[in-house]
Design a protein around this motif. Structure first.
Motif, mmCIF file in Angstrom:
data_model
loop_
_atom_site.group_PDB
_atom_site.id
_atom_site.type_symbol
_atom_site.label_atom_id
_atom_site.label_comp_id
_atom_site.label_asym_id
_atom_site.label_seq_id
_atom_site.Cartn_x
_atom_site.Cartn_y
_atom_site.Cartn_z
ATOM 1 N N ALA A 174 -8.116 -5.764 7.953
ATOM 2 C CA ALA A 174 -8.649 -4.689 8.701
ATOM 3 C C ALA A 174 -9.503 -3.826 7.586
ATOM 4 N N THR A 219 -2.604 2.505 13.323
ATOM 5 C CA THR A 219 -4.017 2.087 13.422
ATOM 6 C C THR A 219 -4.206 0.756 14.180
ATOM 7 N N HIS A 227 0.739 -1.204 0.069
ATOM 8 C CA HIS A 227 -0.048 -0.184 -0.090
ATOM 9 C C HIS A 227 0.931 1.186 -0.056
ATOM 10 N N ARG A 230 -9.189 -3.766 4.312
ATOM 11 C CA ARG A 230 -8.462 -3.325 3.238
ATOM 12 C C ARG A 230 -8.657 -3.901 2.086
ATOM 13 N N ALA A 231 -8.693 -3.531 0.839
ATOM 14 C CA ALA A 231 -8.886 -4.004 -0.569
ATOM 15 C C ALA A 231 -7.845 -4.880 -0.779
ATOM 16 N N ARG A 232 -8.098 -5.830 -1.406
ATOM 17 C CA ARG A 232 -7.140 -7.161 -1.824
ATOM 18 C C ARG A 232 -6.180 -6.626 -2.845
ATOM 19 N N GLU A 253 -3.620 -9.861 3.137
ATOM 20 C CA GLU A 253 -4.600 -9.537 2.173
ATOM 21 C C GLU A 253 -6.083 -9.736 2.914
ATOM 22 N N TYR A 310 -6.273 -2.496 14.665
ATOM 23 C CA TYR A 310 -7.509 -2.991 14.372
ATOM 24 C C TYR A 310 -7.582 -4.313 15.023
ATOM 25 N N ARG A 324 -0.089 -10.171 11.338
ATOM 26 C CA ARG A 324 -1.296 -9.088 11.582
ATOM 27 C C ARG A 324 -0.935 -8.151 12.611
ATOM 28 N N GLN A 357 0.602 -4.065 12.463
ATOM 29 C CA GLN A 357 0.091 -3.036 12.800
ATOM 30 C C GLN A 357 0.771 -1.875 13.256
#
Length: 353
Positions: free
Chosen positions: A291, A196, A89, A293-295, A288, A198, A189, A193
Protein backbone atom coordinates in the motif's frame (compact mmCIF):
# COMPACT_ATOMS: atom_id res chain seq x y z
CA UNK A 1 -5.51 -58.37 13.33
CA UNK A 2 -3.64 -60.23 15.98
CA UNK A 3 -2.07 -63.61 15.21
CA UNK A 4 -1.74 -66.14 18.01
CA UNK A 5 -0.01 -69.54 17.79
CA UNK A 6 -0.60 -72.23 20.34
CA UNK A 7 1.19 -75.57 20.51
CA UNK A 8 0.07 -78.42 22.75
CA UNK A 9 2.29 -81.43 23.41
CA UNK A 10 1.01 -84.63 25.07
CA UNK A 11 3.65 -87.09 26.27
CA UNK A 12 2.92 -90.51 27.68
CA UNK A 13 5.11 -92.64 29.92
CA UNK A 14 5.74 -92.28 33.62
CA UNK A 15 9.56 -92.15 33.50
CA UNK A 16 9.74 -89.54 30.73
CA UNK A 17 7.01 -87.20 32.04
CA UNK A 18 9.30 -84.78 33.93
CA UNK A 19 11.82 -84.53 31.06
CA UNK A 20 9.00 -84.04 28.54
CA UNK A 21 7.44 -81.36 30.75
CA UNK A 22 10.64 -79.31 30.95
CA UNK A 23 11.22 -79.79 27.22
CA UNK A 24 7.66 -78.62 26.51
CA UNK A 25 8.23 -75.50 28.58
CA UNK A 26 11.36 -74.67 26.57
CA UNK A 27 9.61 -75.37 23.29
CA UNK A 28 6.59 -73.33 24.36
CA UNK A 29 8.85 -70.40 25.34
CA UNK A 30 10.58 -70.54 21.98
CA UNK A 31 7.26 -70.75 20.19
CA UNK A 32 5.94 -67.78 22.14
CA UNK A 33 9.04 -65.72 21.25
CA UNK A 34 8.70 -66.75 17.62
CA UNK A 35 4.98 -65.93 17.73
CA UNK A 36 5.62 -62.45 19.14
CA UNK A 37 8.28 -61.70 16.52
CA UNK A 38 6.01 -63.04 13.80
CA UNK A 39 3.15 -60.92 15.16
CA UNK A 40 5.27 -57.79 15.01
CA UNK A 41 6.40 -58.53 11.44
CA UNK A 42 2.83 -59.29 10.38
CA UNK A 43 1.56 -56.06 11.93
CA UNK A 44 4.25 -53.98 10.20
CA UNK A 45 3.55 -55.66 6.87
CA UNK A 46 -0.16 -55.02 7.39
CA UNK A 47 0.49 -51.33 7.95
CA UNK A 48 2.66 -51.15 4.86
CA UNK A 49 0.26 -53.13 2.68
CA UNK A 50 -2.99 -51.37 3.53
CA UNK A 51 -5.40 -51.04 0.62
CA UNK A 52 -4.29 -48.19 -1.62
CA UNK A 53 -6.81 -45.42 -2.22
CA UNK A 54 -6.88 -43.49 -5.47
CA UNK A 55 -4.74 -40.40 -5.81
CA UNK A 56 -7.75 -38.22 -6.59
CA UNK A 57 -9.41 -39.29 -3.32
CA UNK A 58 -6.30 -38.34 -1.32
CA UNK A 59 -5.99 -35.02 -3.13
CA UNK A 60 -9.63 -34.08 -2.66
CA UNK A 61 -9.77 -35.27 0.96
CA UNK A 62 -6.58 -33.40 1.84
CA UNK A 63 -7.76 -30.23 0.12
CA UNK A 64 -11.18 -30.28 1.77
CA UNK A 65 -9.64 -31.03 5.18
CA UNK A 66 -7.22 -28.11 4.83
CA UNK A 67 -9.97 -25.74 3.69
CA UNK A 68 -12.32 -26.69 6.54
CA UNK A 69 -9.55 -26.44 9.13
CA UNK A 70 -8.39 -23.04 7.87
CA UNK A 71 -11.96 -21.73 7.85
CA UNK A 72 -12.63 -22.86 11.42
CA UNK A 73 -9.38 -21.42 12.77
CA UNK A 74 -9.39 -18.26 10.59
CA UNK A 75 -10.12 -15.85 13.52
CA UNK A 76 -7.07 -17.11 15.43
CA UNK A 77 -4.98 -17.07 12.28
CA UNK A 78 -5.86 -13.43 11.61
CA UNK A 79 -5.08 -12.46 15.20
CA UNK A 80 -1.70 -14.18 14.82
CA UNK A 81 -0.91 -12.20 11.66
CA UNK A 82 -2.00 -8.88 13.18
CA UNK A 83 0.22 -9.45 16.23
CA UNK A 84 3.15 -10.54 14.05
CA UNK A 85 3.13 -7.34 12.01
CA UNK A 86 2.42 -4.89 14.84
CA UNK A 87 6.09 -4.12 15.39
CA UNK A 88 6.63 -2.82 11.85
CA UNK A 89 4.83 0.53 12.22
CA UNK A 90 4.02 0.71 15.95
CA UNK A 91 5.86 2.32 18.83
CA UNK A 92 6.87 0.58 22.05
CA UNK A 93 3.94 2.02 24.03
CA UNK A 94 1.40 0.64 21.57
CA UNK A 95 3.06 -2.79 21.60
CA UNK A 96 2.95 -2.90 25.40
CA UNK A 97 -0.84 -2.51 25.44
CA UNK A 98 -1.54 -5.29 22.93
CA UNK A 99 -3.58 -8.31 24.04
CA UNK A 100 -5.68 -10.96 22.33
CA UNK A 101 -8.94 -9.80 23.90
CA UNK A 102 -8.30 -6.12 23.15
CA UNK A 103 -7.38 -6.86 19.52
CA UNK A 104 -10.39 -9.16 19.02
CA UNK A 105 -12.70 -6.49 20.49
CA UNK A 106 -11.20 -3.87 18.18
CA UNK A 107 -11.85 -6.05 15.12
CA UNK A 108 -15.50 -6.59 16.06
CA UNK A 109 -16.04 -2.90 16.90
CA UNK A 110 -14.26 -1.37 13.89
CA UNK A 111 -14.64 -3.99 11.16
CA UNK A 112 -17.48 -6.29 12.21
CA UNK A 113 -17.54 -9.96 13.14
CA UNK A 114 -17.07 -11.12 9.55
CA UNK A 115 -13.67 -9.42 9.49
CA UNK A 116 -12.22 -12.39 11.39
CA UNK A 117 -12.42 -14.26 8.08
CA UNK A 118 -10.78 -11.52 6.03
CA UNK A 119 -8.48 -13.19 3.52
CA UNK A 120 -9.95 -16.65 4.13
CA UNK A 121 -11.09 -17.06 0.51
CA UNK A 122 -7.54 -16.70 -0.75
CA UNK A 123 -6.41 -19.04 2.02
CA UNK A 124 -8.71 -21.74 0.65
CA UNK A 125 -7.59 -20.95 -2.89
CA UNK A 126 -3.99 -21.39 -1.69
CA UNK A 127 -4.61 -24.52 0.37
CA UNK A 128 -6.19 -26.62 -2.38
CA UNK A 129 -3.29 -26.46 -4.88
CA UNK A 130 -0.75 -26.48 -2.04
CA UNK A 131 -2.10 -29.78 -0.71
CA UNK A 132 -2.29 -31.30 -4.18
CA UNK A 133 1.26 -30.30 -5.10
CA UNK A 134 2.59 -31.44 -1.71
CA UNK A 135 1.01 -34.88 -2.08
CA UNK A 136 2.16 -35.40 -5.68
CA UNK A 137 5.67 -34.06 -5.04
CA UNK A 138 6.06 -36.19 -1.90
CA UNK A 139 5.26 -39.37 -3.81
CA UNK A 140 7.65 -38.42 -6.65
CA UNK A 141 10.50 -37.47 -4.32
CA UNK A 142 9.99 -40.57 -2.20
CA UNK A 143 10.10 -42.81 -5.30
CA UNK A 144 13.31 -41.10 -6.43
CA UNK A 145 14.97 -41.41 -3.01
CA UNK A 146 14.15 -45.12 -2.84
CA UNK A 147 16.42 -45.59 -5.86
CA UNK A 148 19.41 -44.08 -4.03
CA UNK A 149 21.96 -46.72 -2.89
CA UNK A 150 21.55 -47.37 0.82
CA UNK A 151 17.95 -46.15 0.90
CA UNK A 152 16.39 -48.71 -1.46
CA UNK A 153 15.84 -51.08 1.51
CA UNK A 154 14.38 -48.29 3.62
CA UNK A 155 11.40 -50.35 4.85
CA UNK A 156 13.74 -52.78 6.60
CA UNK A 157 15.45 -50.10 8.67
CA UNK A 158 13.62 -47.52 10.76
CA UNK A 159 16.37 -44.89 10.45
CA UNK A 160 16.42 -45.13 6.65
CA UNK A 161 12.62 -45.01 6.51
CA UNK A 162 12.56 -41.85 8.67
CA UNK A 163 15.31 -40.31 6.52
CA UNK A 164 13.33 -40.94 3.32
CA UNK A 165 10.19 -39.41 4.87
CA UNK A 166 12.04 -36.35 6.19
CA UNK A 167 13.85 -35.56 2.94
CA UNK A 168 10.84 -36.23 0.72
CA UNK A 169 8.54 -34.21 2.99
CA UNK A 170 10.95 -31.27 3.13
CA UNK A 171 11.45 -31.18 -0.63
CA UNK A 172 7.71 -31.52 -1.23
CA UNK A 173 7.00 -28.63 1.12
CA UNK A 174 9.59 -26.43 -0.57
CA UNK A 175 8.18 -27.26 -4.01
CA UNK A 176 4.58 -26.56 -3.02
CA UNK A 177 5.48 -23.35 -1.18
CA UNK A 178 7.44 -22.02 -4.16
CA UNK A 179 4.67 -22.71 -6.67
CA UNK A 180 1.82 -21.27 -4.58
CA UNK A 181 3.69 -18.48 -2.78
CA UNK A 182 1.96 -15.48 -4.47
CA UNK A 183 -1.39 -16.63 -3.04
CA UNK A 184 0.15 -16.90 0.44
CA UNK A 185 1.53 -13.37 0.14
CA UNK A 186 -1.84 -11.98 -1.03
CA UNK A 187 -3.57 -13.72 1.88
CA UNK A 188 -1.20 -12.06 4.37
CA UNK A 189 -1.78 -8.60 2.91
CA UNK A 190 -5.56 -8.98 2.87
CA UNK A 191 -5.60 -10.28 6.47
CA UNK A 192 -3.30 -7.48 7.67
CA UNK A 193 -5.63 -4.71 6.43
CA UNK A 194 -7.66 -3.03 9.16
CA UNK A 195 -9.59 0.22 8.63
CA UNK A 196 -7.76 1.33 5.49
CA UNK A 197 -8.62 -0.95 2.56
CA UNK A 198 -6.03 -0.87 -0.21
CA UNK A 199 -6.48 -4.32 -1.76
CA UNK A 200 -10.11 -5.00 -2.73
CA UNK A 201 -9.76 -8.72 -3.41
CA UNK A 202 -7.51 -11.48 -4.73
CA UNK A 203 -7.32 -10.33 -8.35
CA UNK A 204 -6.93 -6.66 -7.42
CA UNK A 205 -4.19 -7.51 -4.93
CA UNK A 206 -2.25 -9.50 -7.54
CA UNK A 207 -2.62 -6.65 -10.06
CA UNK A 208 -1.70 -3.92 -7.54
CA UNK A 209 1.40 -5.76 -6.30
CA UNK A 210 2.67 -6.32 -9.83
CA UNK A 211 1.95 -2.67 -10.68
CA UNK A 212 3.54 -1.16 -7.56
CA UNK A 213 6.41 -3.58 -6.89
CA UNK A 214 6.88 -5.62 -10.04
CA UNK A 215 6.64 -9.40 -10.48
CA UNK A 216 9.32 -9.94 -7.82
CA UNK A 217 6.95 -8.32 -5.31
CA UNK A 218 4.84 -11.49 -5.44
CA UNK A 219 7.78 -13.42 -3.99
CA UNK A 220 8.80 -11.01 -1.24
CA UNK A 221 9.78 -13.05 1.84
CA UNK A 222 10.12 -16.34 -0.07
CA UNK A 223 13.56 -16.98 1.43
CA UNK A 224 12.22 -17.00 4.99
CA UNK A 225 9.37 -19.27 3.89
CA UNK A 226 11.63 -21.85 2.26
CA UNK A 227 14.01 -21.70 5.22
CA UNK A 228 11.16 -22.55 7.59
CA UNK A 229 9.32 -25.20 5.54
CA UNK A 230 11.96 -27.92 5.82
CA UNK A 231 12.56 -27.66 9.60
CA UNK A 232 8.82 -27.35 10.25
CA UNK A 233 7.99 -30.59 8.47
CA UNK A 234 11.03 -32.36 9.90
CA UNK A 235 10.17 -31.40 13.49
CA UNK A 236 6.49 -32.28 13.06
CA UNK A 237 7.28 -35.67 11.56
CA UNK A 238 9.99 -36.57 14.10
CA UNK A 239 8.02 -35.49 17.18
CA UNK A 240 4.82 -37.14 15.94
CA UNK A 241 6.46 -40.49 15.16
CA UNK A 242 8.46 -40.55 18.42
CA UNK A 243 5.49 -39.68 20.64
CA UNK A 244 3.15 -42.07 18.83
CA UNK A 245 5.54 -45.05 19.05
CA UNK A 246 6.22 -44.50 22.76
CA UNK A 247 2.54 -43.96 23.50
CA UNK A 248 1.51 -47.17 21.74
CA UNK A 249 4.28 -49.04 23.55
CA UNK A 250 3.10 -47.87 26.97
CA UNK A 251 -0.68 -47.87 26.29
CA UNK A 252 -1.38 -50.17 23.31
CA UNK A 253 -5.14 -50.29 23.97
CA UNK A 254 -5.74 -46.54 23.62
CA UNK A 255 -7.84 -45.36 20.69
CA UNK A 256 -5.78 -44.78 17.54
CA UNK A 257 -7.81 -41.64 16.78
CA UNK A 258 -7.12 -40.14 20.21
CA UNK A 259 -3.41 -41.00 20.01
CA UNK A 260 -3.10 -39.40 16.58
CA UNK A 261 -4.94 -36.27 17.72
CA UNK A 262 -2.82 -35.88 20.86
CA UNK A 263 0.53 -36.61 19.20
CA UNK A 264 -0.34 -34.46 16.19
CA UNK A 265 -1.27 -31.52 18.41
CA UNK A 266 1.94 -31.80 20.44
CA UNK A 267 4.04 -32.08 17.29
CA UNK A 268 2.31 -28.97 15.92
CA UNK A 269 3.08 -27.04 19.11
CA UNK A 270 6.73 -28.14 19.00
CA UNK A 271 7.08 -27.20 15.34
CA UNK A 272 5.40 -23.81 15.85
CA UNK A 273 7.63 -22.98 18.82
CA UNK A 274 10.84 -23.64 16.90
CA UNK A 275 9.89 -22.10 13.55
CA UNK A 276 7.67 -19.21 14.71
CA UNK A 277 10.41 -16.53 14.46
CA UNK A 278 10.90 -17.46 10.79
CA UNK A 279 7.16 -17.25 10.22
CA UNK A 280 7.02 -13.82 11.86
CA UNK A 281 9.88 -12.51 9.71
CA UNK A 282 8.20 -14.00 6.64
CA UNK A 283 4.94 -12.15 7.36
CA UNK A 284 6.70 -8.85 7.87
CA UNK A 285 8.76 -9.17 4.71
CA UNK A 286 5.57 -10.01 2.80
CA UNK A 287 4.18 -6.63 3.89
CA UNK A 288 7.27 -4.67 2.85
CA UNK A 289 6.15 -1.89 0.53
CA UNK A 290 2.46 -2.83 0.78
CA UNK A 291 0.00 0.00 0.00
CA UNK A 292 2.89 2.37 -0.73
CA UNK A 293 4.34 2.20 2.78
CA UNK A 294 8.03 2.82 3.39
CA UNK A 295 10.34 -0.19 3.62
CA UNK A 296 11.41 -1.15 7.14
CA UNK A 297 13.84 -4.02 6.58
CA UNK A 298 16.46 -3.16 3.97
CA UNK A 299 19.19 -5.67 4.80
CA UNK A 300 17.63 -9.02 3.93
CA UNK A 301 16.46 -11.92 6.06
CA UNK A 302 19.13 -11.85 8.75
CA UNK A 303 19.05 -8.07 8.86
CA UNK A 304 15.33 -8.31 9.64
CA UNK A 305 16.10 -10.63 12.56
CA UNK A 306 18.66 -8.19 13.94
CA UNK A 307 16.30 -5.24 13.53
CA UNK A 308 13.46 -6.99 15.39
CA UNK A 309 15.68 -8.11 18.27
CA UNK A 310 17.24 -4.64 18.55
CA UNK A 311 13.97 -2.69 18.51
CA UNK A 312 11.57 -5.11 20.25
CA UNK A 313 13.80 -7.50 22.15
CA UNK A 314 14.09 -11.26 21.75
CA UNK A 315 10.44 -11.75 22.74
CA UNK A 316 9.51 -9.70 19.67
CA UNK A 317 10.31 -12.78 17.58
CA UNK A 318 7.42 -14.56 19.32
CA UNK A 319 4.83 -11.81 19.04
CA UNK A 320 1.51 -13.59 18.37
CA UNK A 321 2.62 -17.06 19.53
CA UNK A 322 -0.35 -17.38 21.93
CA UNK A 323 -3.13 -17.33 19.29
CA UNK A 324 -0.87 -19.59 17.19
CA UNK A 325 -0.89 -22.18 20.00
CA UNK A 326 -4.66 -21.87 20.32
CA UNK A 327 -4.93 -22.45 16.57
CA UNK A 328 -2.66 -25.51 16.37
CA UNK A 329 -4.59 -27.90 18.63
CA UNK A 330 -8.09 -27.55 17.10
CA UNK A 331 -6.55 -27.15 13.64
CA UNK A 332 -4.88 -30.56 13.80
CA UNK A 333 -8.02 -32.20 15.15
CA UNK A 334 -10.26 -30.69 12.48
CA UNK A 335 -7.84 -31.68 9.71
CA UNK A 336 -7.64 -35.26 10.96
CA UNK A 337 -11.37 -35.75 11.41
CA UNK A 338 -12.33 -34.05 8.14
CA UNK A 339 -9.70 -35.94 6.15
CA UNK A 340 -10.77 -39.33 7.47
CA UNK A 341 -14.48 -38.55 6.99
CA UNK A 342 -14.10 -37.33 3.41
CA UNK A 343 -11.72 -40.16 2.51
CA UNK A 344 -14.09 -42.80 3.90
CA UNK A 345 -17.06 -41.23 2.13
CA UNK A 346 -15.32 -41.01 -1.23
CA UNK A 347 -13.70 -44.44 -1.07
CA UNK A 348 -16.83 -46.17 0.27
CA UNK A 349 -14.87 -47.71 3.14
CA UNK A 350 -14.85 -47.14 6.87
CA UNK A 351 -12.05 -47.72 9.34
CA UNK A 352 -13.78 -49.75 12.00
CA UNK A 353 -10.66 -51.58 13.09
Amino acid sequence: MQTEARVGVVMEGGGQRALASSHAVAVDGGVRRFSQAHHQRTRQQGLQQQPQIGTSVHLLAGGVAGAVSKTCTAPLARLTILFQVQGMHSDVATLGKASMWREASRIVYEEGFRAFWKGNLVTIAHRLPYSSISFYAFERYKHFLQLVPGLHRHREYVSADVCVGLIAGGLAGITAASMTYPLDLVRTRLAAQTKTIYYRGISHALYAICRDEGIKGLYRGLGATLLGVGPSIAISFSVYETLKSRWKLQRPRDSAVFVSLACGSLSGIASSTVTFPLDLVRRRMQLEGAAGRARVYNSGLFGAFRHIVHTEGFHGLYRGILPEYYKVVPGVGIVFMTYETVKSFLSGTSDDD
